[in-house]
Design a protein around this motif. Structure first.
Motif, PDB file in Angstrom:
ATOM      1  N   PRO A   1      28.701  43.074  42.740  1.00  0.00           N
ATOM      2  CA  PRO A   1      27.586  43.468  43.696  1.00  0.00           C
ATOM      3  C   PRO A   1      26.575  42.780  44.856  1.00  0.00           C
ATOM      4  O   PRO A   1      26.177  41.522  44.491  1.00  0.00           O
ATOM      5  CB  PRO A   1      26.917  43.939  42.296  1.00  0.00           C
ATOM      6  N   GLU A   2      26.473  43.802  45.460  1.00  0.00           N
ATOM      7  CA  GLU A   2      25.163  43.322  46.730  1.00  0.00           C
ATOM      8  C   GLU A   2      24.847  44.098  47.231  1.00  0.00           C
ATOM      9  O   GLU A   2      24.741  45.172  46.709  1.00  0.00           O
ATOM     10  CB  GLU A   2      26.147  42.488  48.125  1.00  0.00           C
ATOM     11  N   PRO A   3      23.103  44.002  47.615  1.00  0.00           N
ATOM     12  CA  PRO A   3      22.254  45.274  47.774  1.00  0.00           C
ATOM     13  C   PRO A   3      23.170  45.884  49.467  1.00  0.00           C
ATOM     14  O   PRO A   3      22.663  44.460  50.293  1.00  0.00           O
ATOM     15  CB  PRO A   3      21.000  44.837  47.693  1.00  0.00           C
ATOM     16  N   ALA A   4      22.858  47.151  50.230  1.00  0.00           N
ATOM     17  CA  ALA A   4      23.197  46.410  50.760  1.00  0.00           C
ATOM     18  C   ALA A   4      21.968  46.713  51.621  1.00  0.00           C
ATOM     19  O   ALA A   4      22.114  45.983  52.758  1.00  0.00           O
ATOM     20  CB  ALA A   4      23.298  48.439  51.364  1.00  0.00           C
TER      21      ALA A   4
ATOM     22  N   HIS B   1      31.695  45.699  45.716  1.00  0.00           N
ATOM     23  CA  HIS B   1      32.397  45.143  46.368  1.00  0.00           C
ATOM     24  C   HIS B   1      33.293  44.477  45.659  1.00  0.00           C
ATOM     25  O   HIS B   1      33.724  43.659  44.596  1.00  0.00           O
ATOM     26  CB  HIS B   1      32.151  44.401  47.244  1.00  0.00           C
ATOM     27  N   PHE B   2      34.840  45.172  45.764  1.00  0.00           N
ATOM     28  CA  PHE B   2      36.374  44.818  45.516  1.00  0.00           C
ATOM     29  C   PHE B   2      37.177  44.074  46.162  1.00  0.00           C
ATOM     30  O   PHE B   2      36.747  43.962  47.797  1.00  0.00           O
ATOM     31  CB  PHE B   2      36.971  45.635  44.573  1.00  0.00           C
ATOM     32  N   SER B   3      37.940  43.042  45.499  1.00  0.00           N
ATOM     33  CA  SER B   3      38.849  42.410  46.842  1.00  0.00           C
ATOM     34  C   SER B   3      39.852  41.308  45.875  1.00  0.00           C
ATOM     35  O   SER B   3      39.460  41.905  44.742  1.00  0.00           O
ATOM     36  CB  SER B   3      38.374  41.306  47.699  1.00  0.00           C
ATOM     37  N   ARG B   4      41.052  41.205  46.290  1.00  0.00           N
ATOM     38  CA  ARG B   4      41.720  40.598  45.413  1.00  0.00           C
ATOM     39  C   ARG B   4      41.888  39.245  46.053  1.00  0.00           C
ATOM     40  O   ARG B   4      42.130  38.877  47.614  1.00  0.00           O
ATOM     41  CB  ARG B   4      43.382  41.223  45.888  1.00  0.00           C
ATOM     42  N   ALA B   5      41.855  38.026  44.527  1.00  0.00           N
ATOM     43  CA  ALA B   5      42.602  36.901  46.002  1.00  0.00           C
ATOM     44  C   ALA B   5      43.860  36.316  45.178  1.00  0.00           C
ATOM     45  O   ALA B   5      44.008  36.685  43.982  1.00  0.00           O
ATOM     46  CB  ALA B   5      40.858  35.670  45.054  1.00  0.00           C
ATOM     47  N   ALA B   6      44.012  35.330  45.946  1.00  0.00           N
ATOM     48  CA  ALA B   6      45.526  35.081  45.653  1.00  0.00           C
ATOM     49  C   ALA B   6      44.982  33.664  44.303  1.00  0.00           C
ATOM     50  O   ALA B   6      44.007  33.128  44.510  1.00  0.00           O
ATOM     51  CB  ALA B   6      45.953  34.156  46.826  1.00  0.00           C
ATOM     52  N   LEU B   7      45.508  34.416  43.421  1.00  0.00           N
ATOM     53  CA  LEU B   7      45.424  33.179  42.010  1.00  0.00           C
ATOM     54  C   LEU B   7      46.109  32.455  41.502  1.00  0.00           C
ATOM     55  O   LEU B   7      47.798  32.295  42.136  1.00  0.00           O
ATOM     56  CB  LEU B   7      45.254  34.371  40.760  1.00  0.00           C
ATOM     57  N   PRO B   8      46.570  30.997  41.078  1.00  0.00           N
ATOM     58  CA  PRO B   8      47.446  30.293  40.905  1.00  0.00           C
ATOM     59  C   PRO B   8      48.215  30.586  38.747  1.00  0.00           C
ATOM     60  O   PRO B   8      47.862  31.617  39.142  1.00  0.00           O
ATOM     61  CB  PRO B   8      46.942  29.341  40.212  1.00  0.00           C
TER      62      PRO B   8
END
Length: 507
Positions: free
Chosen positions: A428-431, A488-495
């Motif tokens: 979460p991040e305030p606009a 905010h959602f994202s996908r990171a490369a996981l080990p």
């Protein structure tokens, strides 16, 4: 390198719940119900489950909310007493863990001493200390869920008292109550006027020679029936489950109605409470001296006394209330600013709690320290700028668990959304970084005000406001979407995933 010298694999969990009290057990239930294939564990620093209800051992320890609202929505409260003693609440919690096979998820004597988030790995690395052996271990998790409440378990708050070392008797704090304390027939002074003090006084009065509640400032104190006749009738007519659900809704409505009336009509509420109090006390009792707080109702939490037990102790003469300030401890007791001396064999410092959000766990995000005071709470369950961290903080103006259940449901819906869309990170991040903020716990109690500058903040609008309204939270947390422009959602490369070891109870 030989396999014998290879470092041991670090255990990885989907969710790590910190704390095995009423919030942690509730979180585990919802997680297991809604995400049965997720791996998770509950870490508990102490040697037993139950949190507050196992920690506190002082006489009379009980709830100050009815168990239809303080208990879980998914598990009916079946005892006759709606205001219940600690041993009944503890039995209820442990019955819940057994019924849902949650014991195998709980690891006792496991204290989290640090947690570091890595954006590159999209996971938390959690440092753990065994409180029974001192051994240090590490595990990783996708999500960290803090369910440890907001006060310190190892110590309560005791102000500095002049001359304390001179007192020849026994001094105890309710949070460290000695099992072998013998106060039968003795003179007891309880310092304080909050929920702990009003619980201790009548409980000790039955055995002690005499009990004095010494208060600097009065509190609002209301009698409440220990057994709820309406709830009993609902259960009798509609059965345990439906009756419990109806009693829960009724209890939540009552709590909110009392709070709203008190805030909207403070003078009328003050007069009504005074009238009720006067009815409970002997004729001619100085009500305005001992039961007339200098603040409005619900500026601080109301103290509830089951079946008016505190008032009954005053009527019988087993207990008294003294409103004064302490000048100094003496060899025999307490010298007050008025010049009166209270002689005592035992002095109980029921002077409050020390707040410690997130169990005092140091948090870092990509190597940077998380300063709680610099964060803003999102929907009362996440922190701005901190990924994949959730927490449960209940209501201060009604039953704690009402909110915890809704937060846990929303958390599970959030996980389901991330699964459906392939997201691994949620932040979460305030606009508007300059959004006006206010204290997270906007409450006048001393234990809050002492550390208010060390707590997270809340914003001036949704979703950054921390609601204390159960019915509003039903709309926001149970029925409202998990999507929000400021989440905010994202996908990171996981080990490469690490196999999960078998879940066992670690005692």
């Amino acid at each position: 390198m030989s396999s014998a010298s290879a470092p041991p694999a670090v255990e990885h969990l989907d969710v790590l719940i910190v704390g095995a009290g009423i919030s942690g057990i509730g979180a585990a239930y919802y997680l297991q119900r809604d995400h049965p294939h997720r791996s998770f564990a509950l870490l508990e620093a102490r040697g037993a489950t139950g949190g507050t209800w196992d920690l506190f051992r002082y006489p009379g320890i009980r709830s100050d909310s009815d168990l239809y609202t303080f208990g879980y929505e998914f598990k009916p409260w079946r005892d006759e007493d709606s205001i219940a003693d600690a041993h009944k609440i503890l039995a209820y919690l442990r019955e819940t863990t057994a019924e849902h096979d949650l014991d195998r998820r709980i690891r006792l004597h496991h204290k989290v001493v640090g947690a570091a988030w890595s954006s590159e790995q999209a996971r938390w690395t959690v440092d753990i200390e065994r409180t029974d052996t001192g051994e240090r271990t590490t595990l990783t998790c996708d999500w960290l869920f803090s369910a440890g409440g907001y006060y310190r378990y190892d110590e309560g708050f005791t102000p500095r008292f002049e001359g304390r070392e001179r007192f020849a008797g026994t001094i105890v704090h309710p949070q460290q109550w000695p099992e072998d304390l013998d106060y039968a027939g003795k003179r007891v002074v309880v310092i304080g006027s909050g929920a702990t003090a009003v619980t201790l006084v009548p409980a000790m009065a039955a055995t002690a020679g005499h009990v004095t509640m010494l208060q600097r400032t009065p509190s609002y104190i209301l009698p409440i029936s220990k057994s709820d006749a309406t709830a009993r009738r609902l259960k009798k007519v509609f059965g345990d489950e439906r009756g419990h659900a109806m009693a829960r809704r009724l209890g939540a409505f009552r709590q909110r109605a009392i709070w709203r009336f008190s805030r909207k009509f403070p003078k009328a509420a003050r007069r009504l409470i005074r009238w009720i109090t006067t009815k409970q006390l002997p004729a001619g009792y100085p009500v305005d001296e001992h039961f007339n707080p200098p603040y409005d109702p619900w500026d601080q939490r109301l103290c509830l006394v089951p079946d008016g037990d505190l008032f009954q102790s005053i009527r019988t003469g087993e207990a008294e209330i003294v409103t004064d300030r302490i000048a100094t401890f003496t060899e025999k007791g307490l010298l007050l600013e008025s010049g009166r001396e209270l002689e005592a064999d035992v002095i109980v410092t029921a002077t409050g709690l020390n707040l410690q959000p997130f169990g005092g766990i140091p948090l870092t995000v990509d190597g940077a320290e998380v300063r709680l005071a610099d964060t803003v709470t999102y929907k009362g369950m996440m922190l701005s700028g901190v990924p994949n961290l959730a927490f449960s903080i209940g209501y201060t103006t009604s039953s704690w668990t009402l909110k915890v259940g809704l937060l846990c449901e929303h958390f599970c819906r959030l996980l389901a959304h991330m699964d459906a869309h392939g997201h691994t990170v949620c932040r979460p991040e305030p606009a508007d970084p300059a959004m006006p903020t206010r204290p997270f716990l906007n409450f006048g109690a001393g234990y809050v005000q002492r550390v208010v500058d060390q707590l997270p903040r809340q914003g001036d609008r949704l979703p950054w406001l921390t609601s204390m309204n159960y019915h509003s939270d039903i709309k926001l947390l149970r029925k409202g979407s998990v999507l929000d422009p400021e989440l905010h959602f994202s996908r990171a490369a996981l080990p490469t995933p690490v196999a999960h070891p078998a879940e066992t109870v670690t005692g």
